[in-house]
Design an enzyme around this catalytic site. Sequence first.
Site, PDB file in Angstrom:
ATOM      1  N   ARG A 157      -1.109 -12.975   8.219  1.00 36.95           N
ATOM      2  CA  ARG A 157      -1.145 -11.868   9.186  1.00 36.95           C
ATOM      3  C   ARG A 157      -0.102 -10.780   8.914  1.00 36.95           C
ATOM      4  O   ARG A 157       0.288 -10.054   9.813  1.00 36.95           O
ATOM      5  CB  ARG A 157      -1.011 -12.398  10.621  1.00 36.95           C
ATOM      6  CG  ARG A 157      -2.167 -13.303  11.021  1.00 36.95           C
ATOM      7  CD  ARG A 157      -2.085 -13.698  12.491  1.00 36.95           C
ATOM      8  NE  ARG A 157      -3.263 -14.454  12.875  1.00 36.95           N
ATOM      9  CZ  ARG A 157      -3.366 -15.779  12.782  1.00 36.95           C
ATOM     10  NH1 ARG A 157      -2.351 -16.477  12.305  1.00 36.95           N
ATOM     11  NH2 ARG A 157      -4.467 -16.395  13.150  1.00 36.95           N
ATOM     12  N   LYS A 171      -3.223   3.260   3.123  1.00 39.93           N
ATOM     13  CA  LYS A 171      -4.635   2.875   3.083  1.00 39.93           C
ATOM     14  C   LYS A 171      -4.820   1.765   2.069  1.00 39.93           C
ATOM     15  O   LYS A 171      -4.441   1.899   0.907  1.00 39.93           O
ATOM     16  CB  LYS A 171      -5.514   4.070   2.692  1.00 39.93           C
ATOM     17  CG  LYS A 171      -5.872   4.993   3.828  1.00 39.93           C
ATOM     18  CD  LYS A 171      -6.924   5.977   3.357  1.00 39.93           C
ATOM     19  CE  LYS A 171      -7.386   6.882   4.471  1.00 39.93           C
ATOM     20  NZ  LYS A 171      -8.442   7.821   4.015  1.00 39.93           N
ATOM     21  N   GLU A 207      -6.462  14.489  -8.040  1.00 38.95           N
ATOM     22  CA  GLU A 207      -5.822  14.386  -6.733  1.00 38.95           C
ATOM     23  C   GLU A 207      -4.714  15.420  -6.571  1.00 38.95           C
ATOM     24  O   GLU A 207      -4.443  15.878  -5.458  1.00 38.95           O
ATOM     25  CB  GLU A 207      -5.271  12.969  -6.526  1.00 38.95           C
ATOM     26  CG  GLU A 207      -6.313  11.861  -6.553  1.00 38.95           C
ATOM     27  CD  GLU A 207      -7.201  11.834  -5.308  1.00 38.95           C
ATOM     28  OE1 GLU A 207      -6.977  12.636  -4.393  1.00 38.95           O
ATOM     29  OE2 GLU A 207      -8.119  10.991  -5.254  1.00 38.95           O
ATOM     30  N   LYS A 238       1.079  14.892   1.188  1.00 34.88           N
ATOM     31  CA  LYS A 238       0.400  13.744   1.779  1.00 34.88           C
ATOM     32  C   LYS A 238       1.250  13.074   2.848  1.00 34.88           C
ATOM     33  O   LYS A 238       0.734  12.679   3.903  1.00 34.88           O
ATOM     34  CB  LYS A 238       0.024  12.722   0.706  1.00 34.88           C
ATOM     35  CG  LYS A 238      -0.775  11.559   1.299  1.00 34.88           C
ATOM     36  CD  LYS A 238      -1.505  10.739   0.282  1.00 34.88           C
ATOM     37  CE  LYS A 238      -2.392   9.708   0.967  1.00 34.88           C
ATOM     38  NZ  LYS A 238      -3.147   8.881   0.017  1.00 34.88           N
ATOM     39  N   GLU A 248      -5.891   8.309  10.400  1.00 37.88           N
ATOM     40  CA  GLU A 248      -7.046   9.165  10.170  1.00 37.88           C
ATOM     41  C   GLU A 248      -7.853   9.407  11.445  1.00 37.88           C
ATOM     42  O   GLU A 248      -9.077   9.238  11.480  1.00 37.88           O
ATOM     43  CB  GLU A 248      -7.943   8.577   9.065  1.00 37.88           C
ATOM     44  CG  GLU A 248      -8.817   9.632   8.403  1.00 37.88           C
ATOM     45  CD  GLU A 248      -9.455   9.149   7.113  1.00 37.88           C
ATOM     46  OE1 GLU A 248     -10.675   9.166   7.040  1.00 37.88           O
ATOM     47  OE2 GLU A 248      -8.716   8.764   6.185  1.00 37.88           O
ATOM     48  N   ARG A 284      -5.922  13.680   8.945  1.00 41.89           N
ATOM     49  CA  ARG A 284      -5.815  12.993   7.659  1.00 41.89           C
ATOM     50  C   ARG A 284      -7.132  12.992   6.893  1.00 41.89           C
ATOM     51  O   ARG A 284      -7.140  12.850   5.663  1.00 41.89           O
ATOM     52  CB  ARG A 284      -5.319  11.557   7.870  1.00 41.89           C
ATOM     53  CG  ARG A 284      -5.063  10.836   6.557  1.00 41.89           C
ATOM     54  CD  ARG A 284      -4.313   9.540   6.730  1.00 41.89           C
ATOM     55  NE  ARG A 284      -4.171   8.861   5.462  1.00 41.89           N
ATOM     56  CZ  ARG A 284      -3.472   7.746   5.265  1.00 41.89           C
ATOM     57  NH1 ARG A 284      -2.841   7.186   6.282  1.00 41.89           N
ATOM     58  NH2 ARG A 284      -3.403   7.199   4.077  1.00 41.89           N
ATOM     59  N   ASN A 324      -9.670  13.849   2.082  1.00 39.28           N
ATOM     60  CA  ASN A 324     -10.878  13.367   1.403  1.00 39.28           C
ATOM     61  C   ASN A 324     -11.704  14.503   0.808  1.00 39.28           C
ATOM     62  O   ASN A 324     -12.894  14.324   0.535  1.00 39.28           O
ATOM     63  CB  ASN A 324     -11.736  12.557   2.386  1.00 39.28           C
ATOM     64  CG  ASN A 324     -11.107  11.214   2.712  1.00 39.28           C
ATOM     65  OD1 ASN A 324     -10.792  10.436   1.826  1.00 39.28           O
ATOM     66  ND2 ASN A 324     -10.910  10.957   3.990  1.00 39.28           N
ATOM     67  N   HIS A 343     -14.257  13.793  -1.831  1.00 33.92           N
ATOM     68  CA  HIS A 343     -14.492  12.361  -1.857  1.00 33.92           C
ATOM     69  C   HIS A 343     -15.877  11.962  -1.342  1.00 33.92           C
ATOM     70  O   HIS A 343     -16.398  10.927  -1.751  1.00 33.92           O
ATOM     71  CB  HIS A 343     -13.412  11.630  -1.057  1.00 33.92           C
ATOM     72  CG  HIS A 343     -12.086  11.581  -1.756  1.00 33.92           C
ATOM     73  ND1 HIS A 343     -11.404  12.724  -2.132  1.00 33.92           N
ATOM     74  CD2 HIS A 343     -11.317  10.527  -2.150  1.00 33.92           C
ATOM     75  CE1 HIS A 343     -10.264  12.372  -2.716  1.00 33.92           C
ATOM     76  NE2 HIS A 343     -10.190  11.064  -2.754  1.00 33.92           N
ATOM     77  N   HIS A 351     -17.394   9.606  -3.882  1.00 29.67           N
ATOM     78  CA  HIS A 351     -17.703   8.208  -3.600  1.00 29.67           C
ATOM     79  C   HIS A 351     -19.180   7.902  -3.852  1.00 29.67           C
ATOM     80  O   HIS A 351     -19.540   6.804  -4.285  1.00 29.67           O
ATOM     81  CB  HIS A 351     -17.340   7.867  -2.154  1.00 29.67           C
ATOM     82  CG  HIS A 351     -15.863   7.758  -1.921  1.00 29.67           C
ATOM     83  ND1 HIS A 351     -15.309   7.648  -0.663  1.00 29.67           N
ATOM     84  CD2 HIS A 351     -14.818   7.727  -2.781  1.00 29.67           C
ATOM     85  CE1 HIS A 351     -14.002   7.561  -0.765  1.00 29.67           C
ATOM     86  NE2 HIS A 351     -13.671   7.608  -2.036  1.00 29.67           N
ATOM     87  N   HIS A 378     -12.377   7.030 -10.604  1.00 26.46           N
ATOM     88  CA  HIS A 378     -12.334   7.622  -9.265  1.00 26.46           C
ATOM     89  C   HIS A 378     -11.966   9.112  -9.335  1.00 26.46           C
ATOM     90  O   HIS A 378     -12.603   9.958  -8.696  1.00 26.46           O
ATOM     91  CB  HIS A 378     -11.317   6.875  -8.402  1.00 26.46           C
ATOM     92  CG  HIS A 378     -11.105   7.485  -7.054  1.00 26.46           C
ATOM     93  ND1 HIS A 378     -12.090   7.515  -6.086  1.00 26.46           N
ATOM     94  CD2 HIS A 378     -10.021   8.104  -6.510  1.00 26.46           C
ATOM     95  CE1 HIS A 378     -11.626   8.119  -4.997  1.00 26.46           C
ATOM     96  NE2 HIS A 378     -10.376   8.491  -5.226  1.00 26.46           N
TER      97      HIS A 378
END
Length: 550
Positions: free
Chosen positions: A299, A321, A363, A405, A415, A419, A423, A426, A430, A443
């Site tokens: 956890r 993330k 990026e 960032k 997000e 935020r 993307n 993206h 993606h 990527h």
Amino acid sequence: MGAGKTTIGRLLARRMNMTFMDSDHEIEARTGASIPWIFEIEGEPSFRRREADMIRELTAQSGIVLATGGGAVLNPESRALLAERGTVIYLRASVGSILQRTSHDKNRPLLQTADPRRKLEDLTCQREPLYREIADLVIDTGRPNVQSMVQTILDQMAALSAARARSEAKTRMNEQACISIDVELGERSYPILIGRGLLDDGALLMKHIGGAGGKVAVVTNTTVAPLYLDKVAAPLRAGGREVVPIILPDGEEYKNWEHLNLVFDALLANKCDRKTTLVALGGGVIGDMTGFAAATYMRGVPFVQIPTTLLAQVDSSVGGKTGINHPLGKNMIGAFYQPRAVIADTATLDTLPDRELSAGLAEVIKHGAILDAVFFDWIEANIGALVARDHAALAHAIARSCEIKSDVVKRDEREGGLRAVLNFGHTFGHAIEAGLGYGAWLHGEAVGCGMVMAADLSRRLGHIDDAAVERVRALVRSAGLPTVAPDLGAQRWIELMEVDKKNEGGAIKFILVKPLGSPSIGNAPRELLLATLQAGVSDAVADAAGANAR
């Protein structure tokens, strides 16, 4: 027990002009009872609690030479306090020597058994690894000359002190030379350290990775491990940390449940507990998987990011993330979980393949395109230096990207709105990755092409003009990235983009520019989206035709 801690400790304190203290003697003085009596009446667990409390108190003092009971190391907190607050000297003695010295001593409750030799062998087997874990110096006590042993300790302590001073001076120089950016998230705040040669600084690595004690599990891949695993692990082992290497195959296609479970398998097999620190040594895939493992193992355990690719240094290592891919969507399973530190050694970019460097530049371009028009201008002017791996240019690009960032993450960690602008490119990117199969395009390559498509859609919506679209396309191309999309078929494109974390109510949300350097989040009419998709495919066909003609 019986190794001579009291005798040597008293002489050492006298030579160093310090006060000698013995934790067992202090317990007896405070309680008015002997150690054997406490063992007999209260039991060993009660004595160990008293011992841990005493060590916590005594290690907070300065100017003392402290002799502890032989079993003090059994308590993890005591081990950590001894290692962090002082110089630990392990006086090592053989079972035979200890038995000879303690055979007539009735104040050794653990040896009041029918077979004291067997008991000593069992205790040695249990405690020896713990002594070695925290010891700065190991001194064999087989020699009869006690004064000689004390002098040996003083000589080795002087050498150790000089080595520490040199290491600390090097760390100060590195920390002054490197760029430090704080991600301000209250109690979850952490530093981003950016500089050349940071992995050569063992003291810096110990400070940010091994300082909390416990085991360190370094998760890396088959490409990075031969280059940097030993460099990271060596100072941690030298500092007394047990290092558990976990080496995964390299590639986006392995960012899944099956290979995440390999991390959990290794942690459980090595009995890693909640005090274990995970280290992500590699690119974005390793960083995302290690962070997700850290967020969920027992956890939540601490982790540190050591990104070794440009893409990870400017983007994926920052912000918390974490996650894995699903066949139906990228990064759809994961958690927000912040690292304890990010250590970005720009020297690791020297071994980065050209294709990976270009992927990272996507990026960098993204940050300028959506949030800093001046930075976008700087990237345009310096793209040649960046592609050529100019160290000063790369350091500036990494630092400014991290500043942008971290500022966004500070205002919207999970997000909830702002935020999402990170993307940009993206949604299309993606879809390319999932449509072609993870790993076919890097990527950053998919994001680079996705930014060109997002800029085209922004133009069709009236947010920017043709010149702005061409600036994005030209910069992406100059970075060595693809600018035309694969032909997935319009329906397949839309199906893939519908599986996106930003979407709400089934509507596809796009990150757009309005104007260049400022973001906009919104939907697009289907006919405009289809036109952008068709334009991308048409460009690809035109490029192919031109190549054939040539």
